[in-house]
Design a protein around this motif. Structure first.
Motif, PDB file in Angstrom:
ATOM      1  N   LEU A 183       0.814  -1.209   0.000  1.00  0.00           N
ATOM      2  CA  LEU A 183       0.000   0.000   0.000  1.00  0.00           C
ATOM      3  C   LEU A 183       0.849   1.260   0.000  1.00  0.00           C
ATOM      4  CD1 LEU A 183      -2.574  -0.843   2.820  1.00  0.00           C
ATOM      5  CD2 LEU A 183      -2.978  -0.938   0.377  1.00  0.00           C
ATOM      6  N   VAL A 184       0.317   2.290  -0.626  1.00  0.00           N
ATOM      7  CA  VAL A 184       0.821   3.646  -0.467  1.00  0.00           C
ATOM      8  C   VAL A 184      -0.270   4.370   0.315  1.00  0.00           C
ATOM      9  CG1 VAL A 184       1.483   5.777  -1.610  1.00  0.00           C
ATOM     10  CG2 VAL A 184       2.093   3.578  -2.631  1.00  0.00           C
ATOM     11  N   VAL A 185       0.055   4.795   1.529  1.00  0.00           N
ATOM     12  CA  VAL A 185      -0.921   5.440   2.406  1.00  0.00           C
ATOM     13  C   VAL A 185      -0.666   6.942   2.362  1.00  0.00           C
ATOM     14  CG1 VAL A 185      -1.870   5.530   4.727  1.00  0.00           C
ATOM     15  CG2 VAL A 185      -0.911   3.384   3.858  1.00  0.00           C
ATOM     16  N   ARG A 186      -1.671   7.691   1.895  1.00  0.00           N
ATOM     17  CA  ARG A 186      -1.509   9.132   1.700  1.00  0.00           C
ATOM     18  C   ARG A 186      -2.254   9.981   2.722  1.00  0.00           C
ATOM     19  NH1 ARG A 186      -2.196   7.417  -4.084  1.00  0.00           N
ATOM     20  NH2 ARG A 186      -0.220   7.895  -5.081  1.00  0.00           N
ATOM     21  N   SER A 187      -2.976   9.345   3.644  1.00  0.00           N
ATOM     22  CA  SER A 187      -3.758  10.138   4.601  1.00  0.00           C
ATOM     23  C   SER A 187      -3.762   9.481   5.973  1.00  0.00           C
ATOM     24  CB  SER A 187      -5.193  10.317   4.102  1.00  0.00           C
ATOM     25  OG  SER A 187      -5.882   9.077   4.146  1.00  0.00           O
ATOM     26  N   ALA A 226       4.075  16.379   4.865  1.00  0.00           N
ATOM     27  CA  ALA A 226       5.325  16.216   4.136  1.00  0.00           C
ATOM     28  C   ALA A 226       5.598  14.782   3.686  1.00  0.00           C
ATOM     29  CB  ALA A 226       6.494  16.682   5.007  1.00  0.00           C
ATOM     30  N   ASN A 227       4.908  13.786   4.256  1.00  0.00           N
ATOM     31  CA  ASN A 227       5.254  12.386   4.016  1.00  0.00           C
ATOM     32  C   ASN A 227       4.061  11.523   3.669  1.00  0.00           C
ATOM     33  OD1 ASN A 227       8.120  12.507   4.761  1.00  0.00           O
ATOM     34  ND2 ASN A 227       7.332  12.985   6.792  1.00  0.00           N
ATOM     35  N   TRP A 228       4.368  10.391   3.055  1.00  0.00           N
ATOM     36  CA  TRP A 228       3.449   9.287   2.847  1.00  0.00           C
ATOM     37  C   TRP A 228       4.035   8.071   3.541  1.00  0.00           C
ATOM     38  CZ3 TRP A 228       2.856   9.845  -3.161  1.00  0.00           C
ATOM     39  CH2 TRP A 228       1.951  10.858  -3.434  1.00  0.00           C
ATOM     40  N   VAL A 229       3.225   7.025   3.666  1.00  0.00           N
ATOM     41  CA  VAL A 229       3.682   5.763   4.233  1.00  0.00           C
ATOM     42  C   VAL A 229       3.625   4.695   3.145  1.00  0.00           C
ATOM     43  CG1 VAL A 229       3.159   3.936   5.896  1.00  0.00           C
ATOM     44  CG2 VAL A 229       2.965   6.322   6.594  1.00  0.00           C
ATOM     45  N   LEU A 230       4.696   3.927   3.032  1.00  0.00           N
ATOM     46  CA  LEU A 230       4.713   2.743   2.174  1.00  0.00           C
ATOM     47  C   LEU A 230       4.653   1.537   3.087  1.00  0.00           C
ATOM     48  CD1 LEU A 230       7.509   3.835  -0.303  1.00  0.00           C
ATOM     49  CD2 LEU A 230       5.044   4.109  -0.543  1.00  0.00           C
ATOM     50  N   PHE A 231       3.766   0.598   2.777  1.00  0.00           N
ATOM     51  CA  PHE A 231       3.468  -0.515   3.675  1.00  0.00           C
ATOM     52  C   PHE A 231       3.520  -1.828   2.904  1.00  0.00           C
ATOM     53  CE2 PHE A 231       0.412  -3.441   5.591  1.00  0.00           C
ATOM     54  CZ  PHE A 231       0.742  -3.375   6.932  1.00  0.00           C
ATOM     55  N   VAL A 232       4.198  -2.831   3.481  1.00  0.00           N
ATOM     56  CA  VAL A 232       4.279  -4.163   2.886  1.00  0.00           C
ATOM     57  C   VAL A 232       3.938  -5.185   3.958  1.00  0.00           C
ATOM     58  CG1 VAL A 232       5.806  -5.858   1.809  1.00  0.00           C
ATOM     59  CG2 VAL A 232       6.065  -3.459   1.259  1.00  0.00           C
ATOM     60  N   HIS A 286       8.046   8.768 -14.060  1.00  0.00           N
ATOM     61  CA  HIS A 286       6.834   8.970 -13.248  1.00  0.00           C
ATOM     62  C   HIS A 286       6.520   7.768 -12.366  1.00  0.00           C
ATOM     63  CE1 HIS A 286       5.877  12.753 -15.133  1.00  0.00           C
ATOM     64  NE2 HIS A 286       6.085  12.211 -16.321  1.00  0.00           N
ATOM     65  N   THR A 287       7.530   6.926 -12.129  1.00  0.00           N
ATOM     66  CA  THR A 287       7.313   5.720 -11.332  1.00  0.00           C
ATOM     67  C   THR A 287       8.305   5.680 -10.177  1.00  0.00           C
ATOM     68  OG1 THR A 287       6.578   4.512 -13.293  1.00  0.00           O
ATOM     69  CG2 THR A 287       7.214   3.197 -11.386  1.00  0.00           C
ATOM     70  N   VAL A 288       7.804   5.362  -8.997  1.00  0.00           N
ATOM     71  CA  VAL A 288       8.662   5.090  -7.847  1.00  0.00           C
ATOM     72  C   VAL A 288       8.671   3.577  -7.659  1.00  0.00           C
ATOM     73  CG1 VAL A 288       8.973   5.346  -5.361  1.00  0.00           C
ATOM     74  CG2 VAL A 288       8.180   7.293  -6.724  1.00  0.00           C
ATOM     75  N   GLU A 294       5.154  12.616  -3.061  1.00  0.00           N
ATOM     76  CA  GLU A 294       5.475  12.721  -4.484  1.00  0.00           C
ATOM     77  C   GLU A 294       4.359  13.510  -5.174  1.00  0.00           C
ATOM     78  OE1 GLU A 294       8.120  11.681  -6.276  1.00  0.00           O
ATOM     79  OE2 GLU A 294       9.140  10.952  -4.495  1.00  0.00           O
ATOM     80  N   PRO A 295       4.654  14.143  -6.306  1.00  0.00           N
ATOM     81  CA  PRO A 295       3.620  14.896  -7.017  1.00  0.00           C
ATOM     82  C   PRO A 295       2.521  13.980  -7.560  1.00  0.00           C
ATOM     83  CG  PRO A 295       5.735  15.019  -8.181  1.00  0.00           C
ATOM     84  CD  PRO A 295       5.954  14.219  -6.938  1.00  0.00           C
ATOM     85  N   GLU A 296       1.354  14.563  -7.836  1.00  0.00           N
ATOM     86  CA  GLU A 296       0.251  13.801  -8.425  1.00  0.00           C
ATOM     87  C   GLU A 296       0.717  13.180  -9.736  1.00  0.00           C
ATOM     88  OE1 GLU A 296      -2.750  13.005  -7.195  1.00  0.00           O
ATOM     89  OE2 GLU A 296      -2.101  14.007  -5.357  1.00  0.00           O
ATOM     90  N   GLY A 297       0.191  12.034 -10.066  1.00  0.00           N
ATOM     91  CA  GLY A 297       0.532  11.371 -11.317  1.00  0.00           C
ATOM     92  C   GLY A 297       1.671  10.380 -11.196  1.00  0.00           C
ATOM     93  N   VAL A 298       2.379  10.373 -10.072  1.00  0.00           N
ATOM     94  CA  VAL A 298       3.449   9.406  -9.862  1.00  0.00           C
ATOM     95  C   VAL A 298       2.807   8.097  -9.403  1.00  0.00           C
ATOM     96  CG1 VAL A 298       5.441   8.835  -8.420  1.00  0.00           C
ATOM     97  CG2 VAL A 298       5.189  11.139  -9.331  1.00  0.00           C
ATOM     98  N   ARG A 299       3.235   6.996 -10.000  1.00  0.00           N
ATOM     99  CA  ARG A 299       2.714   5.697  -9.588  1.00  0.00           C
ATOM    100  C   ARG A 299       3.804   4.926  -8.857  1.00  0.00           C
ATOM    101  NH1 ARG A 299       2.810   1.061 -13.087  1.00  0.00           N
ATOM    102  NH2 ARG A 299       4.675   1.221 -14.378  1.00  0.00           N
ATOM    103  N   PHE A 300       3.399   3.916  -8.117  1.00  0.00           N
ATOM    104  CA  PHE A 300       4.326   3.121  -7.325  1.00  0.00           C
ATOM    105  C   PHE A 300       4.303   1.682  -7.827  1.00  0.00           C
ATOM    106  CE2 PHE A 300       5.628   5.930  -3.898  1.00  0.00           C
ATOM    107  CZ  PHE A 300       4.753   6.974  -4.088  1.00  0.00           C
ATOM    108  N   GLN A 301       5.479   1.121  -8.016  1.00  0.00           N
ATOM    109  CA  GLN A 301       5.638  -0.273  -8.431  1.00  0.00           C
ATOM    110  C   GLN A 301       6.406  -0.987  -7.329  1.00  0.00           C
ATOM    111  OE1 GLN A 301       4.720  -1.720 -11.567  1.00  0.00           O
ATOM    112  NE2 GLN A 301       5.240  -3.620 -10.547  1.00  0.00           N
ATOM    113  N   PHE A 302       5.796  -2.020  -6.739  1.00  0.00           N
ATOM    114  CA  PHE A 302       6.435  -2.766  -5.669  1.00  0.00           C
ATOM    115  C   PHE A 302       7.137  -3.989  -6.247  1.00  0.00           C
ATOM    116  CE2 PHE A 302       4.985  -0.868  -1.699  1.00  0.00           C
ATOM    117  CZ  PHE A 302       4.022  -0.002  -2.158  1.00  0.00           C
ATOM    118  N   HIS A 303       8.371  -4.225  -5.774  1.00  0.00           N
ATOM    119  CA  HIS A 303       9.184  -5.368  -6.183  1.00  0.00           C
ATOM    120  C   HIS A 303       9.576  -6.098  -4.903  1.00  0.00           C
ATOM    121  CE1 HIS A 303       9.863  -3.303 -10.103  1.00  0.00           C
ATOM    122  NE2 HIS A 303       9.859  -2.224  -9.339  1.00  0.00           N
ATOM    123  N   ILE A 304       9.167  -7.351  -4.770  1.00  0.00           N
ATOM    124  CA  ILE A 304       9.451  -8.096  -3.548  1.00  0.00           C
ATOM    125  C   ILE A 304      10.226  -9.346  -3.907  1.00  0.00           C
ATOM    126  CG2 ILE A 304       8.497  -9.254  -1.529  1.00  0.00           C
ATOM    127  CD1 ILE A 304       6.036  -7.412  -1.847  1.00  0.00           C
TER     128      ILE A 304
END
Length: 191
Positions: free
Chosen positions: A81-85, A113-119, A141-143, A174-184
């Motif tokens: 998950l990318v948690v923005r709120s 100022a921050n988001w949370v990345l959760f695995v 445009h990808t993290v 990150e700015p709007e429009g950036v997507r996240f790709q998880f690699h595990i």
């Protein structure tokens, strides 16, 4: 727990090894990744993805900070998950700690100022399993979020308990429009 999130519970014995040896091990583990999940909307996971990293786009490392790691969570589904709120984080944290009485307060996050990345890995049959987000790379445009799930070494002595490893980090918004790709990547440490 140290700020780097490494401890003996990560399946890599620290006894007799320097912290630099451990960091090199995680660095090498993060270099060989395969895509597993994509990010959806706020607080949602995504579909399985097979997107390769394009070599012609600029890429740079993104800083992140350890927030929480646990193997006794109540998250029973594999989750990225990318948690923005704050509201989504509070809901996720209440689900992750549902088996604890009284439930602990969620770790504080500066949402301006921050988001949370959760695995979360989902259930694992014994102790000795862990997951760690170890690298963030922005490419176009990808993290890309690189994580390593550590399995117990062969013939390791493990406890008879079902575990549910999780790891969460904070990272600058990150700015709007950036997507996240998880690699595990799944990794079995050498004995």
């Amino acid at each position: 727990m140290p700020a780097h999130g490494l401890h003996t519970g990560y399946g890599l014995p620290l006894r007799g090894r320097s912290i630099m040896t451990v960091r090199r091990w995680f660095s090498r583990a993060c270099q060989r990744q395969r895509p597993m999940h994509e990010h959806g909307r706020d607080g949602e996971g995504g579909s399985v993805g097979d997107h390769a990293l394009a070599g012609d786009e600029d890429e740079h490392e993104i800083p992140f900070a350890y927030l929480v790691a646990d193997v006794w969570s109540a998250v029973v589904e594999p989750t990225v998950l990318v948690v923005r709120s704050r509201s989504v984080w509070v809901d996720l944290w209440s689900r992750a700690t549902a088996s604890r009485q009284p439930p602990p307060d969620p770790p504080e996050v500066d949402w301006s100022a921050n988001w949370v990345l959760f695995v979360a890995t989902g259930p694992r049959p014994t102790t000795g399993y862990n997951v760690e987000i170890c690298r963030l790379v922005r490419q176009g445009h990808t993290v890309h979020v690189y994580a390593v799930e550590t399995l117990p070494p062969p013939k390791a002595v493990t406890g008879c308990a079902v575990t549910h490893p999780i790891h969460a980090v904070t990272t600058p918004r990150e700015p709007e429009g950036v997507r996240f790709q998880f690699h595990i990547q799944r990794k079995v440490p050498e004995q």
